[in-house]
Design a protein around this motif. Structure first.
Motif, PDB file in Angstrom:
ATOM      1  N   ILE A  29      18.694  29.800 -12.231  1.00 27.29           N
ATOM      2  CA  ILE A  29      18.493  30.123 -10.819  1.00 27.29           C
ATOM      3  C   ILE A  29      19.320  31.355 -10.442  1.00 27.29           C
ATOM      4  N   LYS A  30      18.655  32.301  -9.808  1.00 24.80           N
ATOM      5  CA  LYS A  30      19.314  33.522  -9.333  1.00 24.80           C
ATOM      6  C   LYS A  30      19.199  33.573  -7.817  1.00 24.80           C
ATOM      7  N   ILE A  31      20.318  33.493  -7.139  1.00 22.39           N
ATOM      8  CA  ILE A  31      20.379  33.680  -5.688  1.00 22.39           C
ATOM      9  C   ILE A  31      21.364  34.819  -5.463  1.00 22.39           C
ATOM     10  N   HIS A  32      20.836  36.011  -5.251  1.00 26.84           N
ATOM     11  CA  HIS A  32      21.680  37.202  -5.173  1.00 26.84           C
ATOM     12  C   HIS A  32      21.819  37.664  -3.736  1.00 26.84           C
ATOM     13  N   VAL A  33      22.985  37.437  -3.153  1.00 25.53           N
ATOM     14  CA  VAL A  33      23.342  37.941  -1.831  1.00 25.53           C
ATOM     15  C   VAL A  33      24.676  38.654  -2.022  1.00 25.53           C
ATOM     16  N   VAL A  34      24.631  39.946  -2.156  1.00 31.91           N
ATOM     17  CA  VAL A  34      25.761  40.802  -2.503  1.00 31.91           C
ATOM     18  C   VAL A  34      26.215  40.500  -3.937  1.00 31.91           C
ATOM     19  N   VAL A  35      26.537  39.240  -4.214  1.00 29.56           N
ATOM     20  CA  VAL A  35      26.829  38.790  -5.576  1.00 29.56           C
ATOM     21  C   VAL A  35      25.940  37.586  -5.865  1.00 29.56           C
ATOM     22  N   ASP A  36      25.856  37.218  -7.119  1.00 31.02           N
ATOM     23  CA  ASP A  36      25.067  36.051  -7.515  1.00 31.02           C
ATOM     24  C   ASP A  36      25.809  34.789  -7.087  1.00 31.02           C
ATOM     25  N   LEU A  37      25.173  33.967  -6.260  1.00 32.80           N
ATOM     26  CA  LEU A  37      25.827  32.757  -5.756  1.00 32.80           C
ATOM     27  C   LEU A  37      25.946  31.661  -6.820  1.00 32.80           C
ATOM     28  N   LEU A  38      25.084  31.700  -7.815  1.00 33.57           N
ATOM     29  CA  LEU A  38      25.177  30.788  -8.959  1.00 33.57           C
ATOM     30  C   LEU A  38      25.366  31.640 -10.218  1.00 33.57           C
ATOM     31  N   PRO A  39      26.576  32.115 -10.447  1.00 31.58           N
ATOM     32  CA  PRO A  39      26.797  33.083 -11.525  1.00 31.58           C
ATOM     33  C   PRO A  39      26.547  32.506 -12.912  1.00 31.58           C
ATOM     34  N   ASP A  40      25.957  33.347 -13.748  1.00 33.57           N
ATOM     35  CA  ASP A  40      25.643  32.939 -15.114  1.00 33.57           C
ATOM     36  C   ASP A  40      26.897  32.593 -15.910  1.00 33.57           C
ATOM     37  N   PHE A  41      27.981  33.327 -15.690  1.00 35.40           N
ATOM     38  CA  PHE A  41      29.174  33.049 -16.495  1.00 35.40           C
ATOM     39  C   PHE A  41      29.711  31.649 -16.221  1.00 35.40           C
ATOM     40  N   LEU A  42      29.599  31.155 -14.982  1.00 35.30           N
ATOM     41  CA  LEU A  42      29.986  29.768 -14.712  1.00 35.30           C
ATOM     42  C   LEU A  42      29.046  28.797 -15.415  1.00 35.30           C
ATOM     43  N   GLY A  43      27.760  29.154 -15.457  1.00 29.69           N
ATOM     44  CA  GLY A  43      26.788  28.329 -16.177  1.00 29.69           C
ATOM     45  C   GLY A  43      27.137  28.227 -17.647  1.00 29.69           C
ATOM     46  N   TYR A  44      27.529  29.341 -18.255  1.00 27.34           N
ATOM     47  CA  TYR A  44      27.889  29.304 -19.671  1.00 27.34           C
ATOM     48  C   TYR A  44      29.198  28.554 -19.908  1.00 27.34           C
ATOM     49  N   ILE A  45      30.076  28.532 -18.911  1.00 25.04           N
ATOM     50  CA  ILE A  45      31.293  27.709 -19.026  1.00 25.04           C
ATOM     51  C   ILE A  45      30.910  26.233 -19.010  1.00 25.04           C
ATOM     52  N   PHE A  46      29.996  25.850 -18.104  1.00 23.84           N
ATOM     53  CA  PHE A  46      29.497  24.472 -18.087  1.00 23.84           C
ATOM     54  C   PHE A  46      28.829  24.118 -19.419  1.00 23.84           C
ATOM     55  N   ILE A  47      28.023  25.050 -19.939  1.00 24.03           N
ATOM     56  CA  ILE A  47      27.340  24.815 -21.214  1.00 24.03           C
ATOM     57  C   ILE A  47      28.361  24.621 -22.328  1.00 24.03           C
ATOM     58  N   TYR A  48      29.392  25.452 -22.354  1.00 24.21           N
ATOM     59  CA  TYR A  48      30.446  25.314 -23.359  1.00 24.21           C
ATOM     60  C   TYR A  48      31.108  23.940 -23.266  1.00 24.21           C
ATOM     61  N   ASN A  49      31.444  23.508 -22.046  1.00 23.58           N
ATOM     62  CA  ASN A  49      32.083  22.196 -21.878  1.00 23.58           C
ATOM     63  C   ASN A  49      31.157  21.068 -22.320  1.00 23.58           C
ATOM     64  N   GLY A  50      29.875  21.179 -22.003  1.00 20.22           N
ATOM     65  CA  GLY A  50      28.914  20.164 -22.437  1.00 20.22           C
ATOM     66  C   GLY A  50      28.781  20.104 -23.942  1.00 20.22           C
ATOM     67  N   ILE A  51      28.712  21.268 -24.565  1.00 15.25           N
ATOM     68  CA  ILE A  51      28.620  21.332 -26.031  1.00 15.25           C
ATOM     69  C   ILE A  51      29.870  20.722 -26.656  1.00 15.25           C
ATOM     70  N   LYS A  52      31.009  21.041 -26.109  1.00 15.29           N
ATOM     71  CA  LYS A  52      32.274  20.522 -26.639  1.00 15.29           C
ATOM     72  C   LYS A  52      32.308  18.999 -26.564  1.00 15.29           C
ATOM     73  N   GLN A  53      31.903  18.440 -25.428  1.00 15.63           N
ATOM     74  CA  GLN A  53      31.905  16.980 -25.270  1.00 15.63           C
ATOM     75  C   GLN A  53      30.918  16.304 -26.209  1.00 15.63           C
ATOM     76  N   ILE A  54      29.707  16.854 -26.294  1.00 13.86           N
ATOM     77  CA  ILE A  54      28.690  16.248 -27.154  1.00 13.86           C
ATOM     78  C   ILE A  54      29.081  16.343 -28.615  1.00 13.86           C
ATOM     79  N   ALA A  55      29.569  17.515 -29.035  1.00 14.83           N
ATOM     80  CA  ALA A  55      29.948  17.697 -30.429  1.00 14.83           C
ATOM     81  C   ALA A  55      31.132  16.820 -30.809  1.00 14.83           C
ATOM     82  N   THR A  56      32.085  16.679 -29.921  1.00 15.75           N
ATOM     83  CA  THR A  56      33.255  15.855 -30.198  1.00 15.75           C
ATOM     84  C   THR A  56      32.873  14.388 -30.336  1.00 15.75           C
ATOM     85  N   LEU A  57      32.041  13.898 -29.421  1.00 13.22           N
ATOM     86  CA  LEU A  57      31.652  12.493 -29.472  1.00 13.22           C
ATOM     87  C   LEU A  57      30.718  12.179 -30.634  1.00 13.22           C
TER      88      LEU A  57
END
Length: 187
Positions: free
Chosen positions: A17-45
């Motif tokens: 999702i891209k909502i761009h008002v001056v800056v992206d309100l849902l930034p991709d880099f935060l999404g990739y941080i969430f993805i990293y945390n999810g991968i870490k949890q799944i791989a560890t378990l």
């Protein structure tokens, strides 16, 4: 395990999702941080290695930071920077490719084969449509404008449908695991 899938779903929603008002309100880099945390949890378990996914996630976090500030018009006006979205798309496809290896290992932990079959099916469809769209986008500049426009609409709709299907797939995988934890129930 369920929390790891939840992190993946939130991360891929941020990337989609891209909502761009001056800056992206849902930034991709935060999404990739969430993805990293999810991968870490799944791989560890699931006791799997995730080194390639870890490196790719970190690269995508860093590479997607400019996307937070730049909108599509600024990117298209710049000469060499116009390749930036394609670069991010290719990195994301590579990340998803290795993510499916992790998800196959997780699907094998479940008592039935349904999850593994769903994972293989989604893997095939996702990579075929996304890689096909990237390939055909590079060829569209050689076609007449009316054909290129129609093909581009078809490509955009196809990619949107497969991205949403991927989110539903992740949600279905999350539902397959009990909330009390995988190893308490299936061990």
């Amino acid at each position: 395990m369920r929390d790891g899938f939840k992190q993946l779903i939130i991360g891929f929603l941020f990337v989609l999702i891209k909502i761009h008002v001056v800056v992206d309100l849902l930034p991709d880099f935060l999404g990739y941080i969430f993805i990293y945390n999810g991968i870490k949890q799944i791989a560890t378990l699931s006791s799997q290695s995730y080194e390639k996914l870890k490196i790719l996630s970190i690269i995508l976090v860093i590479a997607s930071i400019p996307n937070f500030f730049l909108n599509d018009q600024v990117i298209q006006q710049s000469g060499w920077f116009s390749y930036y979205p394609i670069f991010l798309s290719l990195l994301k496809v590579i990340l998803v490719y290795f993510l499916f290896d992790l998800l196959r290992g997780v699907a094998k932990l479940l008592p039935s084969n349904d999850a593994l079959q769903a994972t293989n099916r989604m893997y095939t469809w996702y990579l075929t449509i996304v890689l096909g769209s990237l390939f055909f986008q590079s060829l569209l500049m050689n076609f007449p404008i009316n054909i290129a426009f129609s093909a581009m609409i078809f490509i955009v709709i196809s990619v949107l449908v497969i991205e949403i299907s991927f989110l539903f797939y992740l949600r279905n995988m999350q539902k397959r695991f009990p909330s009390g934890g995988l190893f308490n129930v299936y061990s």
